[in-house]
Design a protein around this motif. Structure first.
Motif, PDB file in Angstrom:
ATOM      1  N   SER A  64       0.823  -1.209   0.000  1.00 32.49           N
ATOM      2  CA  SER A  64       0.000   0.000   0.000  1.00 32.49           C
ATOM      3  C   SER A  64       0.857   1.258   0.000  1.00 32.49           C
ATOM      4  CB  SER A  64      -0.925  -0.013   1.231  1.00 32.49           C
ATOM      5  OG  SER A  64      -1.633   1.197   1.338  1.00 32.49           O
ATOM      6  N   CYS A 107      -7.046   5.929  -1.803  1.00 32.16           N
ATOM      7  CA  CYS A 107      -8.392   5.541  -1.347  1.00 32.16           C
ATOM      8  C   CYS A 107      -8.886   4.305  -2.089  1.00 32.16           C
ATOM      9  CB  CYS A 107      -9.371   6.702  -1.553  1.00 32.16           C
ATOM     10  SG  CYS A 107      -9.246   8.038  -0.344  1.00 32.16           S
ATOM     11  N   SER A 110      -6.552   1.110  -1.113  1.00 31.84           N
ATOM     12  CA  SER A 110      -6.732   0.654   0.269  1.00 31.84           C
ATOM     13  C   SER A 110      -8.129   0.073   0.484  1.00 31.84           C
ATOM     14  CB  SER A 110      -6.465   1.790   1.259  1.00 31.84           C
ATOM     15  OG  SER A 110      -7.296   2.905   1.003  1.00 31.84           O
ATOM     16  N   ALA A 111      -9.151   0.643  -0.176  1.00 25.21           N
ATOM     17  CA  ALA A 111     -10.509   0.101  -0.058  1.00 25.21           C
ATOM     18  C   ALA A 111     -10.576  -1.308  -0.650  1.00 25.21           C
ATOM     19  CB  ALA A 111     -11.501   1.021  -0.763  1.00 25.21           C
ATOM     20  N   TYR A 114      -8.764  -3.673   1.658  1.00 27.81           N
ATOM     21  CA  TYR A 114      -9.527  -3.882   2.891  1.00 27.81           C
ATOM     22  C   TYR A 114     -10.575  -4.979   2.703  1.00 27.81           C
ATOM     23  CZ  TYR A 114     -11.897  -2.641   7.252  1.00 27.81           C
ATOM     24  OH  TYR A 114     -12.446  -2.677   8.516  1.00 27.81           O
ATOM     25  N   ILE A 117      -8.747  -8.587   2.542  1.00 29.02           N
ATOM     26  CA  ILE A 117      -7.659  -8.855   3.493  1.00 29.02           C
ATOM     27  C   ILE A 117      -7.444 -10.360   3.715  1.00 29.02           C
ATOM     28  CG2 ILE A 117      -7.000  -8.700   5.937  1.00 29.02           C
ATOM     29  CD1 ILE A 117      -7.965  -5.825   5.919  1.00 29.02           C
ATOM     30  N   GLU A 135      -4.852  -9.952  10.297  1.00 31.24           N
ATOM     31  CA  GLU A 135      -6.068  -9.293   9.813  1.00 31.24           C
ATOM     32  C   GLU A 135      -6.515  -8.195  10.771  1.00 31.24           C
ATOM     33  OE1 GLU A 135     -10.709 -10.316   8.570  1.00 31.24           O
ATOM     34  OE2 GLU A 135      -9.256 -11.935   8.835  1.00 31.24           O
ATOM     35  N   LEU A 138      -4.379  -5.162  10.179  1.00 35.27           N
ATOM     36  CA  LEU A 138      -4.661  -4.475   8.922  1.00 35.27           C
ATOM     37  C   LEU A 138      -5.999  -3.743   8.943  1.00 35.27           C
ATOM     38  CD1 LEU A 138      -3.386  -7.229   6.470  1.00 35.27           C
ATOM     39  CD2 LEU A 138      -2.360  -4.970   6.822  1.00 35.27           C
ATOM     40  N   ARG A 139      -6.983  -4.285   9.662  1.00 35.71           N
ATOM     41  CA  ARG A 139      -8.287  -3.630   9.741  1.00 35.71           C
ATOM     42  C   ARG A 139      -8.178  -2.232  10.355  1.00 35.71           C
ATOM     43  NH1 ARG A 139     -11.647  -6.142   6.253  1.00 35.71           N
ATOM     44  NH2 ARG A 139     -11.707  -8.394   6.613  1.00 35.71           N
ATOM     45  N   LEU A 142      -4.964  -0.090   7.562  1.00 39.40           N
ATOM     46  CA  LEU A 142      -5.209   0.168   6.140  1.00 39.40           C
ATOM     47  C   LEU A 142      -6.070   1.411   5.862  1.00 39.40           C
ATOM     48  CD1 LEU A 142      -5.707  -3.189   4.176  1.00 39.40           C
ATOM     49  CD2 LEU A 142      -3.993  -1.409   3.816  1.00 39.40           C
ATOM     50  N   PRO A 143      -7.135   1.676   6.638  1.00 39.81           N
ATOM     51  CA  PRO A 143      -7.940   2.865   6.338  1.00 39.81           C
ATOM     52  C   PRO A 143      -7.182   4.186   6.410  1.00 39.81           C
ATOM     53  CG  PRO A 143      -9.178   1.361   7.736  1.00 39.81           C
ATOM     54  CD  PRO A 143      -7.772   0.836   7.669  1.00 39.81           C
ATOM     55  N   SER A 145      -4.327   4.704   5.020  1.00 37.85           N
ATOM     56  CA  SER A 145      -3.409   4.779   3.883  1.00 37.85           C
ATOM     57  C   SER A 145      -3.488   6.098   3.119  1.00 37.85           C
ATOM     58  CB  SER A 145      -3.669   3.609   2.924  1.00 37.85           C
ATOM     59  OG  SER A 145      -3.382   2.374   3.545  1.00 37.85           O
TER      60      SER A 145
END
Length: 490
Positions: A64, A107, A110-111, A114, A117, A135, A138-139, A142-143, A145
């Protein structure tokens, strides 16, 4: 009045390289050290699965952030050239358009990541409890990013203006915040890997604030975002950004191949490889910073048509890369026992870290060569050269070498194979770069500039992305085809 002078077109290029890379490495070192401390704190929890989880998650986070590095390269290349050509208004407009582009791309990516994952983790060999913990990590991370995408673009803008000091303080501030929050969240609140991820989110917002504010207030290098201006600039931006993004994602793709290859030998090897992944950017922070420092120096001199200084900058960069890497490898060799004991590594995890410190680390000379070559091509109007080299290294330079390495030497052979592939493509990069420099010095560059209108617009005509003819030329000349740097923020 903000200082928009092209400071790199005069003075010692070696001094510019050392100052820019030195300042950049301090900020990067802070973030990389925090990454290393993350792994140390997680290791102190006494579960090898948690260390492996951070290693698996880090591979995807690296993917990412590598995309964001690609868009920041467009910022450094285009803005530094505009400054070198004394096109200040265009530099401001491009800065705003590139940051908007970086935000939109991040956006979308990363979406998508997500949503998938679990599947992405499974594809690199994560299973069971390690996959579950990765996981959860990352949850949370990642948002954020798009935040780091904006921060990295703004940092590239600061470096394009020659402000290495403020770029350094932006990343340094993020490292400080992360270092303070990590033990509090991991141990104080008992949040384990989730705590490490949340600390990184706060750090990313910190880096964004301290990079974008001086770009706006001190340098006045960000115009008010305009949809019309963005639409006019987008093809010019993508002509560099798309190849640069592909160049940078090649590295995490290669790392994903290596991680999945090591995973078949057990989670202890994965945990050891995760430590290597955090150790490498700390030890070689100067080389990672060098790739970002050289771009603005080349860009300003190229914009000012000082090709002699471009050549001098490239050779000095390769010299710094070689000398620094040899010094670090000597230290790693003698300090490997401290590293292994400090992380409490035993068995397979200790073996793979020892092999890296003893045999593999020296190959980073050729990694550094690739870094310098990539940033050079991006700023010399040949971004597709970088794309070809990095994608070649991630595929032809990784898959066969890693496969046969694993067949012949097991888990350690994976590292050996990766190193051999790096050496091969490092040598190729040197050859291609030397030829391109020779073409520039022989005066052939004006002819080749037709391949990259973004350069033509700086050197041969007013640097104006509103010119519809220029935009059409960009679209025809550089069709987007599907690179440590380092990941400056996990």
């Amino acid at each position: 009045m903000p200082n928009q002078s092209a400071k790199f077109v005069t003075g010692s290029t070696m001094r510019h390289i050392l100052v820019m890379s030195g300042a950049g490495s301090v900020g990067l070192m802070a973030l990389f050290v925090v990454d290393l401390l993350d792994m140390l704190f997680i290791s102190m929890l006494g579960q090898v699965e948690l260390a492996a989880a951070v290693g698996f998650a880090g591979t995807l986070v690296f993917f990412s952030t590598s995309i964001s590095i690609g868009t920041s390269i467009a910022m450094g290349a285009l803005v530094s050239k505009a400054i070198g050509a004394k096109q200040r208004a265009q530099a401001r407009q491009l800065s705003a358009s590139i940051m908007l582009t970086a935000f939109i791309i991040s956006c979308a990516i990363s979406a998508l990541m997500y949503v998938y994952i679990p599947e992405l983790l499974a594809s690199i060999g994560a299973q069971g409890y390690a996959a579950e913990r990765a996981e959860a990590y990352l949850r949370i991370l990642l948002p954020s990013s798009p935040v780091i995408a904006l921060a990295m673009a703004a940092g590239a803008g600061l470096r394009a203006a020659g402000d290495a000091k403020r770029s350094m303080w932006a990343t340094l501030s993020g490292g400080i915040v992360n270092a303070v929050l990590d033990p509090l969240f991991i141990f104080g609140f008992g949040w384990n890997v989730e705590g490490a991820a949340l600390a990184s989110v706060f750090a990313r917002f910190t880096v964004l604030y301290f990079s974008i504010m001086p770009l706006i207030r001190k340098h006045d290098l960000v115009a008010f975002p305009s949809l019309l201006a963005w639409r006019n600039d987008i093809k010019l931006i993508l002509a560099i950004a798309v190849p640069a993004v592909i160049t940078n994602i090649a590295t995490p793709i290669g790392n994903a191949i290596v991680t999945s290859s090591i995973a078949q030998f057990g989670e202890n090897f994965v945990a050891g490889f995760a430590v290597i992944g955090r150790l490498t950017p700390v030890c070689f922070a100067v080389i990672f910073a060098l790739s970002g420092a050289v771009g603005p120096i080349i860009g300003q001199n190229f914009g000012a048509e000082r090709f002699d200084r471009v050549k001098e900058t490239l050779y000095n960069s390769l010299l710094v890369t070689t000398v620094y890497t040899i010094g670090v490898c000597i230290i790693l060799y003698f300090a490997q026992g401290l590293v292994i004991s400090g992380f409490g590594l035993t068995g397979d995890a200790a073996i793979i870290v020892g092999a890296f410190c003893t045999y593999v680390a020296i190959s980073f000379i050729f990694n550094g060569t690739l870094f310098v070559a990539n940033t050079s091509f991006n700023n010399l109007g040949k971004p597709l050269y970088s794309t070809a080299l990095n994608m070649g290294k991630a595929t032809l330079g990784t898959l066969p070498f890693v496969y046969y390495g694993a067949e012949w030497f097991g888990a350690l052979g994976v590292l050996y194979g990766q190193a051999v592939g790096t050496i091969v493509f490092g040598v190729i990069a040197i050859g291609v770069l030397r030829k391109h420099i020779a073409d520039v010095m022989r005066g052939h560059e004006p002819e080749s500039l037709d391949d990259d209108p973004s350069i033509t617009s700086v050197n041969s005509q007013p640097f104006c992305s509103h010119d519809a003819v220029l935009i059409d030329d960009v679209a025809k000349a550089e069709e987007p085809i599907l690179q440590t740097d380092s990941n400056p923020s996990k």
